[in-house]
Scaffold this motif. Structure first.
Motif, PDB file in Angstrom:
ATOM      1  N   VAL A 164      72.538 -27.621 101.149  1.00 20.38           N
ATOM      2  CA  VAL A 164      71.536 -26.935  99.959  1.00 20.38           C
ATOM      3  C   VAL A 164      70.445 -27.630 100.080  1.00 20.38           C
ATOM      4  CG1 VAL A 164      73.674 -25.864  99.329  1.00 20.38           C
ATOM      5  CG2 VAL A 164      72.550 -27.978  98.421  1.00 20.38           C
ATOM      6  N   VAL A 165      69.456 -26.991  98.638  1.00 22.64           N
ATOM      7  CA  VAL A 165      68.150 -27.697  98.681  1.00 22.64           C
ATOM      8  C   VAL A 165      67.737 -27.266  97.773  1.00 22.64           C
ATOM      9  CG1 VAL A 165      65.787 -27.887  99.237  1.00 22.64           C
ATOM     10  CG2 VAL A 165      66.942 -27.787 100.935  1.00 22.64           C
ATOM     11  N   HIS A 166      67.612 -29.143  96.481  1.00 27.16           N
ATOM     12  CA  HIS A 166      67.846 -28.807  95.249  1.00 27.16           C
ATOM     13  C   HIS A 166      65.737 -29.351  95.013  1.00 27.16           C
ATOM     14  CE1 HIS A 166      66.865 -29.908  90.782  1.00 27.16           C
ATOM     15  NE2 HIS A 166      68.349 -30.217  90.851  1.00 27.16           N
ATOM     16  N   LEU A 206      69.184 -24.977  93.044  1.00 26.89           N
ATOM     17  CA  LEU A 206      69.590 -24.676  94.218  1.00 26.89           C
ATOM     18  C   LEU A 206      69.476 -23.696  95.108  1.00 26.89           C
ATOM     19  CD1 LEU A 206      73.505 -26.459  94.138  1.00 26.89           C
ATOM     20  CD2 LEU A 206      71.299 -27.168  94.253  1.00 26.89           C
ATOM     21  N   TYR A 207      69.595 -23.935  96.651  1.00 30.52           N
ATOM     22  CA  TYR A 207      69.040 -22.451  97.295  1.00 30.52           C
ATOM     23  C   TYR A 207      69.533 -23.040  98.700  1.00 30.52           C
ATOM     24  CZ  TYR A 207      64.877 -22.222  94.874  1.00 30.52           C
ATOM     25  OH  TYR A 207      64.040 -22.080  94.043  1.00 30.52           O
ATOM     26  N   ARG A 634      68.378 -15.491 110.660  1.00 31.83           N
ATOM     27  CA  ARG A 634      67.106 -15.451 111.271  1.00 31.83           C
ATOM     28  C   ARG A 634      65.923 -16.555 111.168  1.00 31.83           C
ATOM     29  NH1 ARG A 634      63.802 -12.492 114.241  1.00 31.83           N
ATOM     30  NH2 ARG A 634      63.975 -10.542 112.866  1.00 31.83           N
ATOM     31  N   GLY A 635      65.520 -16.591 110.147  1.00 32.60           N
ATOM     32  CA  GLY A 635      64.747 -17.105 109.903  1.00 32.60           C
ATOM     33  C   GLY A 635      63.227 -16.540 109.735  1.00 32.60           C
ATOM     34  N   PHE A 636      62.395 -17.598 109.950  1.00 27.76           N
ATOM     35  CA  PHE A 636      60.740 -16.649 110.217  1.00 27.76           C
ATOM     36  C   PHE A 636      60.225 -17.414 110.988  1.00 27.76           C
ATOM     37  CE2 PHE A 636      60.865 -16.486 105.635  1.00 27.76           C
ATOM     38  CZ  PHE A 636      59.958 -14.944 105.765  1.00 27.76           C
ATOM     39  N   ALA A 649      61.297 -26.565 108.699  1.00 27.71           N
ATOM     40  CA  ALA A 649      62.394 -26.911 108.688  1.00 27.71           C
ATOM     41  C   ALA A 649      61.948 -28.069 107.096  1.00 27.71           C
ATOM     42  CB  ALA A 649      62.343 -27.684 110.509  1.00 27.71           C
ATOM     43  N   ASN A 650      61.593 -28.275 106.871  1.00 30.86           N
ATOM     44  CA  ASN A 650      61.014 -29.464 105.732  1.00 30.86           C
ATOM     45  C   ASN A 650      61.914 -28.989 104.977  1.00 30.86           C
ATOM     46  OD1 ASN A 650      59.221 -31.344 107.256  1.00 30.86           O
ATOM     47  ND2 ASN A 650      57.623 -29.943 107.227  1.00 30.86           N
ATOM     48  N   VAL A 651      62.146 -27.675 104.356  1.00 34.16           N
ATOM     49  CA  VAL A 651      61.962 -26.871 102.944  1.00 34.16           C
ATOM     50  C   VAL A 651      63.960 -25.851 103.199  1.00 34.16           C
ATOM     51  CG1 VAL A 651      60.110 -27.496 102.085  1.00 34.16           C
ATOM     52  CG2 VAL A 651      60.558 -25.699 102.777  1.00 34.16           C
ATOM     53  N   GLY A 652      63.204 -25.391 104.681  1.00 34.12           N
ATOM     54  CA  GLY A 652      64.844 -24.194 104.432  1.00 34.12           C
ATOM     55  C   GLY A 652      64.038 -23.394 104.069  1.00 34.12           C
ATOM     56  N   ILE A 653      64.712 -21.926 104.581  1.00 40.37           N
ATOM     57  CA  ILE A 653      63.958 -20.577 104.660  1.00 40.37           C
ATOM     58  C   ILE A 653      63.895 -20.606 103.613  1.00 40.37           C
ATOM     59  CG2 ILE A 653      64.865 -18.238 105.405  1.00 40.37           C
ATOM     60  CD1 ILE A 653      65.548 -19.846 108.033  1.00 40.37           C
ATOM     61  N   ASP A 654      64.873 -20.286 102.726  1.00 35.13           N
ATOM     62  CA  ASP A 654      65.526 -20.130 101.534  1.00 35.13           C
ATOM     63  C   ASP A 654      64.189 -20.305 100.130  1.00 35.13           C
ATOM     64  OD1 ASP A 654      67.776 -18.296 102.512  1.00 35.13           O
ATOM     65  OD2 ASP A 654      68.512 -19.256 101.697  1.00 35.13           O
ATOM     66  N   LEU A 655      63.735 -21.483 100.096  1.00 35.42           N
ATOM     67  CA  LEU A 655      62.754 -21.919  99.558  1.00 35.42           C
ATOM     68  C   LEU A 655      61.068 -21.663 100.030  1.00 35.42           C
ATOM     69  CD1 LEU A 655      61.591 -24.025  96.833  1.00 35.42           C
ATOM     70  CD2 LEU A 655      62.115 -26.068  98.406  1.00 35.42           C
ATOM     71  N   TYR A 656      61.320 -21.932 101.712  1.00 37.23           N
ATOM     72  CA  TYR A 656      60.243 -21.656 101.738  1.00 37.23           C
ATOM     73  C   TYR A 656      59.366 -20.083 102.113  1.00 37.23           C
ATOM     74  CZ  TYR A 656      56.849 -20.720 105.617  1.00 37.23           C
ATOM     75  OH  TYR A 656      55.389 -20.759 106.185  1.00 37.23           O
ATOM     76  N   THR A 657      60.550 -19.018 102.035  1.00 35.42           N
ATOM     77  CA  THR A 657      60.313 -18.144 101.499  1.00 35.42           C
ATOM     78  C   THR A 657      60.738 -17.618  99.759  1.00 35.42           C
ATOM     79  OG1 THR A 657      62.016 -17.274 103.016  1.00 35.42           O
ATOM     80  CG2 THR A 657      61.571 -15.818 101.173  1.00 35.42           C
TER      81      THR A 657
END
Length: 833
Positions: A164-166, A206-207, A634-636, A649-657
């Motif tokens: 997960v990403v906080h 969280l993401y 799939r992501g971007f 890849a630095n932050v993950g797809i969900d937070l990036y979106t």
């Protein structure tokens, strides 16, 4: 007084001259007799003729001269020579130019500036469209995402071990949820300890950490005691997003500058519309009205997405648009990803335009003979063909369009990168209508953010019923039973495999099981006449079972085929699976989709996720939602390219979106107003005298410097071209000329950054600027050099640099060049008008 000069050339030379004229410089000759004729069109003609006189080859300049004062107090200068370093740090101008050129290659943005008043009008238009886009999103009812577009995760849905990403700490690993009194707490393992936060906090912060490929494990876990590393990673992603958003905005504004007269409303339109055999649904009628307004009421080219499920009536919307274009004397292109879909569009269009004798329809694909292609291309070039339908062959260099006005693209995501680049070239000047059941996420967000218009067809036709989907491990008995049931009720069957290899084996199995049933085979490697004959026989009911690859996934409309069997469904993408399932259920009969996969232990996690998503989106009109699910899996990476994949890849797809959605909504804040080059004032003197030899070599150095100033007045790109041409003709300039060039570069960069004046006090450099505090904060965070960043502050509309020592003016200019170059690197993230 004499100057003693020592150099490491072929001989030692000394000269005696009047030092009052040009002090501090070596006067030895370094002229070469080599002559080069200029051919670079970027070089001003007045410079070109002089530069052709004398040129020194680069091999003669492996040494760099540097002037050093001796320790004694005399005016004697000792010139020592040292080998020039090959690294770019040795030459700041070359390093800066290299960065500009790389940026130009990667971004490929239009250079034409938009008038500020015009730009403000476009910004207001964008805000209105975004508001409408969010209303459409609300209409689609995406689980509460319509207002905030938040992609945070509900911790109750996480499994132990998930990454997960906080938002404030970074990447960690989910350990579990434990009850403590009346509250539940989420536990996350980080690189240096365990974090504990309430479930309510977790829902906001969280993401999921997903990547654009199947590797879901991050390189490393962040540390609770070192949030600075995470902030840098997040900032890098934010900068990348902001640059991308600004790119989109600038392209959007350039497109809005294009003008064309509105299409007239043809008197034959009602007759054409009456040929539609069904009553349009409310959504379909709204989409038709939207397109009609785009074409007949607006002067800017249309760029509209029609998003609707398979069989919901997108093609009829396109047919109405085509009618408006050809009635106005324009040509229309209809671009499809497969020969089967293109052929079906061709037949539908021919049927609908039958009776309009002035409208000729052509077809173009790679399966045609050279003679057939030449005949169609000639008709297009002469303007004889009004509507041309085909595959990517329509984008070939041999096709010369006479007066193309409309481009219709069916399932744009199916085209490759090269085809998309050619499509983009068309989009700059013609009306574009894109049809999709499962649009790629980028297309989806551009539409919702207002960069593209969108019409959503969410209402199914009255006769459509949901497709009954069976998802299970492969079983021959189930296959035979499903086919028997469909044949018994007089229907037809699609039997799909992911690869051509294995079709023969499948045909043997079907022939043995159904010896008296006609079976056809279709795939992309077949001869065109054979494929066309097979599809025709299947459409007419002569073939009962069509064994094929995913060549049938888009657009094929066989109303009597209401059972589809897909083997190895895990090898298809989510959108492909959805499209394949949409081949059945086109009439009022109950339809069945049997999706077979191997044992789950043999499949990847992503494949399992895709199957689960497909099963969840089994109802009618879920293609729009499925596009979002597809993005989450799939992501971007495959959508935006490798560069964005690294940023994700630095932050993950969900937070990036979520950051992307936020960036799209705040595009109006990314504005930085440049000032004219002539306005910039440098409040301290630079004493730089050119050596006689360089003066003699340039012939007219004053004119050369004026030309450099003239290039700088245009833009930084012109100044870079000038400098590089100067060096190609004369080699690396002496330090005194480099100082002059740096001064010009500093003024040009300052102008781009909105800095009007740079003045010096004892230990402070003050830059008066029109930029906002928010813009400065972003540029500061984007800077890569810590010691430069830490010395800058924003106070009272000024950028202040607090220096540690009172520098000489020449050294101060070099520091200023380094500082502005680092700050200038963040400029692509701003709209410059």
């Amino acid at each position: 007084m004499a100057i003693v000069k020592t150099c490491t050339g072929s001989s030692v030379c000394t000269t005696t001259t009047n030092t009052n004229a040009f002090p501090n410089f070596c006067h030895c000759r370094w002229k070469s007799k080599t002559k080069i004729t200029l051919t670079n069109p970027l070089m001003p003609a007045s410079i070109s003729s002089k530069f052709s006189k004398h040129t020194e080859t680069s091999s003669n300049y492996n040494l760099r001269r540097s002037a050093l004062y001796t320790n004694n107090t005399s005016s004697t200068l000792v010139y020592e020579t040292r080998e020039k370093k090959k690294g770019s740090d040795e030459d700041p101008i070359a390093s800066f130019n290299q960065r500009l050129r790389k940026e130009k290659r990667t971004r490929n943005q239009p250079t034409e500036r938009v008038d500020p008043k015009e730009a403000q009008k476009y910004m207001n238009t964008l805000k209105d469209k975004r508001k409408k886009g969010l209303e459409k999103l609300k209409q689609a009812n995406f689980e509460g995402k319509e207002k905030t577009l938040s992609y945070s995760v509900d911790p109750e849905t996480l499994a132990v071990g998930d990454y997960v990403v906080h938002k404030k700490v970074g990447v960690g690993q989910f350990v579990g949820i434990k009850q403590s009194g009346d509250k539940k707490y989420v536990y996350i393992q980080y690189g240096d300890g365990m974090a504990k936060l309430s479930v309510d906090q977790a829902r906001r912060l969280l993401y999921r950490y997903n990547l654009p490929n199947e590797t879901k494990k991050p390189r490393t876990l962040n540390k609770l005691g070192d949030t600075s590393t995470w902030e840098k990673r997040k900032m890098k992603g934010k900068i990348a997003i902001q640059k991308m958003v600004v790119d989109l905005m600038e392209i959007y504004m350039q497109r809005l500058k294009q003008k064309r007269p509105p299409y007239p409303k043809s008197p034959g339109y009602n007759e054409f519309a009456a040929k539609f055999p069904y009553t349009p649904t409310s959504d379909q009628q709204q989409a038709i009205s939207d397109v009609e307004a785009d074409l007949t009421e607006r002067e800017t080219p249309m760029d509209r997405l029609i998003c609707g499920d398979v069989g919901f009536g997108k093609t009829e919307v396109a047919l109405r648009a085509i009618f408006f274009a050809v009635s106005a004397g324009k040509q229309a292109m209809v671009l499809a990803p497969t020969i089967v879909l293109a052929k079906q569009h061709y037949e539908v269009i021919c049927d609908r335009f039958r009776g309009f004798v002035d409208i000729k329809v052509g077809f173009l694909s790679r399966f045609q003979t050279k003679g057939e292609k030449a005949e169609v291309c000639a008709g297009i070039s002469a303007g004889y063909i009004s509507i041309v339908v085909g595959t990517h062959a329509l984008l070939g260099s041999q096709v010369d369009y006479n007066n193309v006005g409309l481009l219709v693209i069916d399932e744009e995501q199916r085209f490759g990168v090269k085809q998309k680049e050619k499509i983009t070239a068309f989009k700059t000047s013609v009306d574009v209508l894109t049809l999709s059941a499962t649009p790629i996420p980028r297309t989806l967000y551009l539409s919702l953010a207002g960069y593209r218009d969108a019409s959503l067809i969410l209402t199914p036709p009255p006769e459509r019923v949901p497709i009954i989907t069976h998802l299970s491990e492969y079983n021959e008995k189930k296959v035979i039973s499903a086919i028997k049931f469909e044949l018994a009720r007089g229907g037809q069957v699609f039997y799909v495999r992911p690869r051509i290899k294995g079709l023969d084996e499948a045909k043997d199995f079907l022939s043995d099981s159904f010896p008296n049933v006609e079976i056809g085979v279709a795939h992309g490697k077949q001869a065109s006449y054979l494929l066309e004959e097979t599809m025709k026989n299947f459409a007419e009911g002569l073939i009962k079972i069509l064994l094929c690859t995913n060549i049938v996934e888009s657009g094929l409309d066989i109303q009597n085929a209401n059972t589809i069997i897909v083997e190895d469904v895990h090898l298809f993408g989510l959108a492909q699976m959805y499209q394949l399932r949409g081949r059945v259920g086109r009439a009022d009969k109950e339809a069945y989709a049997y999706l077979f996969h191997p044992k789950k232990a043999l499949m990847s996690i992503d494949a399992i996720d895709r199957l689960a998503a497909l099963e969840a989106c089994s109802g009618l009109g879920r293609g729009f939602e499925l596009a979002e699910r597809d993005m989450a899996i799939r992501g971007f990476g495959s959508i935006f390219g490798e560069q964005q994949s690294g940023d994700i890849a630095n932050v993950g797809i969900d937070l990036y979106t979520e950051m992307l959605s936020e960036g799209l909504s705040k595009v109006g804040q990314y504005r930085l107003v440049p000032v004219p080059y002539e306005v910039v004032q440098l409040g301290f003197d630079i004493k730089s005298r050119l050596p006689f030899e360089y003066i003699d070599e340039l012939d007219d150095p004053t004119r050369v410097i004026e030309e450099a100033e003239g290039a700088a007045q245009k833009d930084l790109w012109s100044l870079m071209n000038f400098t590089e041409q100067l060096r190609r003709q004369y080699g690396k300039e002496p330090p005194s000329m480099e100082l002059i060039l740096k001064k010009i570069y500093v003024k040009r960069m300052a102008a781009d950054l909105g800095i009007t004046e740079i003045v010096k006090s004892v230990k402070t450099l003050v830059m008066r600027t029109s930029m906002t505090k928010e813009a400065f904060k972003f540029l500061l965070e984007a800077m890569s050099t810590d010691h430069l960043r830490s010395s800058l502050k924003f106070e009272d509309g000024c950028i202040k640099a607090h220096l540690f020592v009172d520098m000489p003016n020449e050294r101060l200019l070099e520091w200023l060049f380094e500082c502005l170059a680092d700050m200038h690197a963040g400029l692509p993230a701003f709209i410059k008008y």
